[in-house]
Write an enzyme that holds these catalytic residues in place. Sequence first.
Site, PDB file in Angstrom:
ATOM      1  N   ASP A  84      11.003 -38.319  52.650  1.00  0.00           N
ATOM      2  CA  ASP A  84       9.713 -37.676  52.918  1.00  0.00           C
ATOM      3  C   ASP A  84       9.272 -37.792  54.373  1.00  0.00           C
ATOM      4  O   ASP A  84       8.072 -37.835  54.681  1.00  0.00           O
ATOM      5  CB  ASP A  84       8.638 -38.199  51.955  1.00  0.00           C
ATOM      6  N   THR A 110       9.924 -29.682  49.595  1.00  0.00           N
ATOM      7  CA  THR A 110       8.481 -29.567  49.376  1.00  0.00           C
ATOM      8  C   THR A 110       8.032 -30.820  48.643  1.00  0.00           C
ATOM      9  O   THR A 110       8.693 -31.278  47.702  1.00  0.00           O
ATOM     10  CB  THR A 110       8.091 -28.290  48.598  1.00  0.00           C
ATOM     11  N   HIS A 111       6.917 -31.367  49.104  1.00  0.00           N
ATOM     12  CA  HIS A 111       6.439 -32.648  48.567  1.00  0.00           C
ATOM     13  C   HIS A 111       4.966 -32.497  48.164  1.00  0.00           C
ATOM     14  O   HIS A 111       4.177 -31.921  48.920  1.00  0.00           O
ATOM     15  CB  HIS A 111       6.601 -33.728  49.634  1.00  0.00           C
ATOM     16  N   ILE A 114      17.744 -38.898  45.542  1.00  0.00           N
ATOM     17  CA  ILE A 114      17.840 -39.145  46.989  1.00  0.00           C
ATOM     18  C   ILE A 114      19.312 -39.073  47.365  1.00  0.00           C
ATOM     19  O   ILE A 114      20.150 -39.765  46.768  1.00  0.00           O
ATOM     20  CB  ILE A 114      17.249 -40.528  47.336  1.00  0.00           C
ATOM     21  N   ARG A 145      25.797 -43.379  44.935  1.00  0.00           N
ATOM     22  CA  ARG A 145      25.094 -42.318  45.676  1.00  0.00           C
ATOM     23  C   ARG A 145      26.025 -41.615  46.678  1.00  0.00           C
ATOM     24  O   ARG A 145      25.959 -40.398  46.844  1.00  0.00           O
ATOM     25  CB  ARG A 145      23.896 -42.943  46.406  1.00  0.00           C
TER      26      ARG A 145
HETATM   27  C1  GAR Z   1       6.806 -30.025  42.962  1.00  0.00           C
HETATM   28  O1  GAR Z   1       5.458 -30.420  42.944  1.00  0.00           O
HETATM   29  C2  GAR Z   1       7.524 -30.729  44.097  1.00  0.00           C
HETATM   30  O2  GAR Z   1       6.736 -30.930  45.222  1.00  0.00           O
HETATM   31  C3  GAR Z   1       7.842 -32.038  43.441  1.00  0.00           C
HETATM   32  O3  GAR Z   1       8.276 -31.681  42.152  1.00  0.00           O
HETATM   33  C4  GAR Z   1       7.554 -30.520  41.728  1.00  0.00           C
HETATM   34  C5  GAR Z   1       8.549 -29.514  41.189  1.00  0.00           C
HETATM   35  O4  GAR Z   1       7.941 -28.572  40.365  1.00  0.00           O
HETATM   36  N1  GAR Z   1       8.835 -32.738  44.178  1.00  0.00           N
HETATM   37  C6  GAR Z   1       8.863 -34.057  44.298  1.00  0.00           C
HETATM   38  O5  GAR Z   1       8.044 -34.793  43.789  1.00  0.00           O
HETATM   39  C7  GAR Z   1      10.015 -34.583  45.114  1.00  0.00           C
HETATM   40  N2  GAR Z   1       9.896 -35.979  45.331  1.00  0.00           N
HETATM   41  P1  GAR Z   1       8.766 -27.474  39.556  1.00  0.00           P
HETATM   42  O6  GAR Z   1       9.946 -28.194  38.895  1.00  0.00           O
HETATM   43  O7  GAR Z   1       7.819 -26.916  38.560  1.00  0.00           O
HETATM   44  O8  GAR Z   1       9.255 -26.448  40.545  1.00  0.00           O
END
Ligand code: GAR
Length: 183
Positions: free
Chosen positions: A140, A103-104, A87, A60
């Site tokens: 997070d 964004t989570h 991570i 990492r």
């Molecule tokens: C989103 O819902 C984001 O919050 C999540 O992945 C998706 C990406 O969507 N992120 C995580 O879970 C991070 N731990 P996308 O690839 O369609 O933009």
Amino acid sequence: MKNLAVFVSGTGTILEAILRDNIPVALVLADRKCRGLEIAKAAGIPTELVERTFGKGFNREEYTRRIFRILLDHEIDLIAMAGFMTILAPFLFKEWPGIILNTHPSLLPAFKGDNAVRDALNHGVKVTGCTIHRATAKLDEGSILAQASVPVLPEDTRNTLHERIKRKERALYPRVIKQMLKP
Ligand code: GAR
């Protein structure tokens, strides 16, 4: 003008929303080959594929050093992680002078981690949502900048619920990024 990098690992629909909003993106970085990377290429945005391995051999620190160098090369000021599923090593958050956003897909501090949508469903919550926050070395965590809620419907599957959450993320994240890009 600040230089924005968007980090992706998957379908990249949030990246698409950022681009639809005409937010200038200086770099799209991915940790694996994915649709998000293809969207960036099609839009003529510089891309970096920093492919990682999975399992015990993954270093990492070394992986994060590679990313650090790329950030300096592209003179990036702001990172927006948009579905980036690696991570990064803690030193990045201390040593890199820019701002890192994430964004989570839950209403933090509830349901941290990679299975936020599944965990919300399993807990039987009636409301969940998304959180835009400053990313720190702790997964997070970091100050919350914006949140939006969605109802959990009785017939929801992981996919239907996640899609409802993502619709909110696609509206909210570009707004927050624009704010952070202001001089
Ligand atoms: C989103 O819902 C984001 O919050 C999540 O992945 C998706 C990406 O969507 N992120 C995580 O879970 C991070 N731990 P996308 O690839 O369609 O933009």
